[in-house]
Motif scaffolding. Structure first.
Motif, PDB file in Angstrom:
ATOM      1  N   TRP A 149     142.689  17.169  57.437  1.00 50.95           N
ATOM      2  CA  TRP A 149     142.148  17.393  58.668  1.00 50.95           C
ATOM      3  C   TRP A 149     141.947  15.569  59.548  1.00 50.95           C
ATOM      4  N   LEU A 150     141.420  15.510  59.094  1.00 46.52           N
ATOM      5  CA  LEU A 150     140.570  13.435  59.317  1.00 46.52           C
ATOM      6  C   LEU A 150     141.321  12.866  59.211  1.00 46.52           C
ATOM      7  N   HIS A 151     142.686  13.011  59.239  1.00 46.62           N
ATOM      8  CA  HIS A 151     143.640  11.809  58.916  1.00 46.62           C
ATOM      9  C   HIS A 151     144.366  12.430  60.242  1.00 46.62           C
ATOM     10  N   ALA A 152     144.486  13.050  60.392  1.00 45.84           N
ATOM     11  CA  ALA A 152     145.296  14.348  62.010  1.00 45.84           C
ATOM     12  C   ALA A 152     144.796  13.772  62.792  1.00 45.84           C
ATOM     13  N   ALA A 153     143.423  13.247  62.877  1.00 48.34           N
ATOM     14  CA  ALA A 153     142.889  12.410  64.048  1.00 48.34           C
ATOM     15  C   ALA A 153     143.092  10.674  64.387  1.00 48.34           C
ATOM     16  N   ASP A 154     143.973  10.353  63.269  1.00 44.89           N
ATOM     17  CA  ASP A 154     144.165   9.142  63.361  1.00 44.89           C
ATOM     18  C   ASP A 154     144.393   9.109  64.588  1.00 44.89           C
ATOM     19  N   VAL A 155     145.196   9.557  65.267  1.00 48.41           N
ATOM     20  CA  VAL A 155     146.475   9.658  66.666  1.00 48.41           C
ATOM     21  C   VAL A 155     145.358   9.265  67.030  1.00 48.41           C
ATOM     22  N   PHE A 156     143.525   9.312  67.360  1.00 46.96           N
ATOM     23  CA  PHE A 156     142.570   8.969  68.028  1.00 46.96           C
ATOM     24  C   PHE A 156     142.580   7.670  68.977  1.00 46.96           C
ATOM     25  N   ASP A 157     142.060   6.771  67.866  1.00 45.76           N
ATOM     26  CA  ASP A 157     142.504   5.783  67.253  1.00 45.76           C
ATOM     27  C   ASP A 157     143.497   5.054  67.679  1.00 45.76           C
ATOM     28  N   LEU A 158     144.536   5.786  67.740  1.00 48.69           N
ATOM     29  CA  LEU A 158     146.078   4.799  68.024  1.00 48.69           C
ATOM     30  C   LEU A 158     146.602   4.979  69.041  1.00 48.69           C
ATOM     31  N   ALA A 159     146.212   6.270  69.994  1.00 49.42           N
ATOM     32  CA  ALA A 159     146.521   6.026  71.451  1.00 49.42           C
ATOM     33  C   ALA A 159     145.947   5.521  72.549  1.00 49.42           C
ATOM     34  N   ASP A 160     146.570   5.356  73.824  1.00 42.04           N
ATOM     35  CA  ASP A 160     146.013   4.706  74.779  1.00 42.04           C
ATOM     36  C   ASP A 160     144.602   5.647  75.715  1.00 42.04           C
ATOM     37  N   GLY A 161     145.607   7.032  75.799  1.00 39.43           N
ATOM     38  CA  GLY A 161     144.749   7.899  76.870  1.00 39.43           C
ATOM     39  C   GLY A 161     144.763   9.094  76.375  1.00 39.43           C
ATOM     40  N   PRO A 162     144.591  10.148  76.654  1.00 34.42           N
ATOM     41  CA  PRO A 162     144.063  11.300  76.414  1.00 34.42           C
ATOM     42  C   PRO A 162     145.549  11.841  75.792  1.00 34.42           C
ATOM     43  N   VAL A 163     146.396  11.877  76.866  1.00 36.24           N
ATOM     44  CA  VAL A 163     148.141  12.850  76.506  1.00 36.24           C
ATOM     45  C   VAL A 163     148.199  11.994  75.866  1.00 36.24           C
ATOM     46  N   GLY A 164     148.054  10.835  74.837  1.00 38.44           N
ATOM     47  CA  GLY A 164     148.795  10.674  73.526  1.00 38.44           C
ATOM     48  C   GLY A 164     147.820  10.952  72.747  1.00 38.44           C
ATOM     49  N   GLY A 165     147.104  10.834  72.798  1.00 38.49           N
ATOM     50  CA  GLY A 165     146.139  10.987  71.726  1.00 38.49           C
ATOM     51  C   GLY A 165     145.272  13.271  71.059  1.00 38.49           C
ATOM     52  N   ILE A 166     145.221  13.364  72.610  1.00 39.51           N
ATOM     53  CA  ILE A 166     144.991  15.217  72.231  1.00 39.51           C
ATOM     54  C   ILE A 166     146.032  15.316  72.257  1.00 39.51           C
ATOM     55  N   GLY A 167     147.175  15.212  72.795  1.00 42.34           N
ATOM     56  CA  GLY A 167     148.788  15.601  72.579  1.00 42.34           C
ATOM     57  C   GLY A 167     148.753  15.596  70.774  1.00 42.34           C
ATOM     58  N   ALA A 168     148.773  14.543  70.746  1.00 45.04           N
ATOM     59  CA  ALA A 168     148.999  14.733  69.447  1.00 45.04           C
ATOM     60  C   ALA A 168     148.308  15.521  68.341  1.00 45.04           C
ATOM     61  N   TYR A 169     146.700  14.797  68.430  1.00 42.17           N
ATOM     62  CA  TYR A 169     146.350  15.948  67.432  1.00 42.17           C
ATOM     63  C   TYR A 169     146.473  17.171  67.460  1.00 42.17           C
ATOM     64  N   ILE A 170     146.619  18.131  69.135  1.00 41.39           N
ATOM     65  CA  ILE A 170     147.016  18.846  69.133  1.00 41.39           C
ATOM     66  C   ILE A 170     148.238  19.571  68.269  1.00 41.39           C
ATOM     67  N   ASP A 171     149.515  18.556  68.276  1.00 44.05           N
ATOM     68  CA  ASP A 171     150.626  18.621  66.771  1.00 44.05           C
ATOM     69  C   ASP A 171     150.176  19.008  65.809  1.00 44.05           C
ATOM     70  N   ALA A 172     149.226  17.626  65.169  1.00 44.84           N
ATOM     71  CA  ALA A 172     149.314  17.635  64.427  1.00 44.84           C
ATOM     72  C   ALA A 172     148.349  18.808  63.513  1.00 44.84           C
ATOM     73  N   LYS A 173     147.539  19.044  64.288  1.00 44.71           N
ATOM     74  CA  LYS A 173     146.350  20.539  64.073  1.00 44.71           C
ATOM     75  C   LYS A 173     147.153  21.697  63.176  1.00 44.71           C
ATOM     76  N   MET A 174     148.011  21.640  64.595  1.00 45.86           N
ATOM     77  CA  MET A 174     148.928  22.739  64.087  1.00 45.86           C
ATOM     78  C   MET A 174     150.020  23.123  63.292  1.00 45.86           C
ATOM     79  N   GLU A 175     150.592  21.866  63.265  1.00 45.79           N
ATOM     80  CA  GLU A 175     151.478  21.724  61.628  1.00 45.79           C
ATOM     81  C   GLU A 175     150.720  21.620  60.424  1.00 45.79           C
ATOM     82  N   ILE A 176     149.382  21.387  60.606  1.00 47.06           N
ATOM     83  CA  ILE A 176     148.398  21.987  59.230  1.00 47.06           C
ATOM     84  C   ILE A 176     147.963  23.262  59.331  1.00 47.06           C
ATOM     85  N   SER A 177     148.125  24.246  60.540  1.00 48.68           N
ATOM     86  CA  SER A 177     148.052  25.366  60.527  1.00 48.68           C
ATOM     87  C   SER A 177     149.334  26.147  60.085  1.00 48.68           C
TER      88      SER A 177
END
Length: 210
Positions: free
Chosen positions: A75-103
């Motif tokens: 889960w912690l590694h899935a949040a790396d996208v927050f640090d790499l993204a330049d805005g909420p669309v990329g950051g939160i969107g990628a985080y949702i993708d990653a978390k749902m794949e983990i589920s």
């Protein structure tokens, strides 16, 4: 060379056994909880003698904490996208993708975590008070930065994170319910992609992300 080959084979066997133990433990802890799980049940599911479990993990709590730590680190590694993204669309969107794949790929691990927390985190409270607290503070600050920059609506970052966790982990923790409502079958690849797209659309539009 022969000694090196034997060492390599021994190491390979050790890793295979550890993977089998962790996979079995994740499933048993998810189904029986920490209290109901036994090292014998885990050994039987892993196809190994019980003595082997104690060679790798001295106690049930050691094994349980390793299972929890592994899913938490994913889960912690899935949040790396927050640090790499330049805005909420990329950051939160990628985080949702990653978390749902983990589920999707680690449903038992998610259930272990959920059960532990619902019981007051008797074994992993230290994770909540240290690593998770620090992680949440850092991600909340990142979200607040996007709010301050006018990239999304002013919402409480922590409650947004809670919503993201609840929504994405629902697909693991309540997987049986979803399958039942899906005609008694798991979501197909296309249905998973549609689910992720829907969740992203609902949340990103709701916070006015740009």
């Amino acid at each position: 060379m022969a000694d090196g080959a034997r060492l390599t084979k021994r190491e390979e066997t050790r890793r295979e056994n550890e993977r089998a133990i962790l996979a079995a433990a994740e499933k048993v802890f998810a189904e029986a909880g920490f209290g109901g799980a036994t090292m014998q049940l885990i050994a039987d599911l892993a196809g190994l003698p019980k003595a082997n479990l104690h060679y790798y993990f001295a106690t049930k709590e050691d094994l349980y904490r390793r299972v929890v730590r592994d899913i938490f680190e994913i889960w912690l590694h899935a949040a790396d996208v927050f640090d790499l993204a330049d805005g909420p669309v990329g950051g939160i969107g990628a985080y949702i993708d990653a978390k749902m794949e983990i589920s999707r790929r680690h449903p038992a691990g998610s259930k272990v975590w959920a059960s532990e927390v619902m019981h007051g985190a008797p074994v992993i409270q230290d994770y909540l008070e240290t690593t998770l607290r620090d992680w949440t503070d850092n991600r909340a600050a990142r979200i607040q930065g996007w709010i301050d920059a006018g990239r999304m609506q002013p919402v409480d970052p922590r409650h947004l994170l809670y919503m993201l966790w609840a929504t994405t982990q629902h697909y693991a923790d309540f997987g049986h319910q979803i399958e039942t409502l899906n005609g008694g079958r798991p979501l197909t690849e296309a249905e998973w992609q549609a689910a992720k797209a829907s969740v992203k659309t609902i949340i990103l539009r709701g916070i006015g992300a740009t």
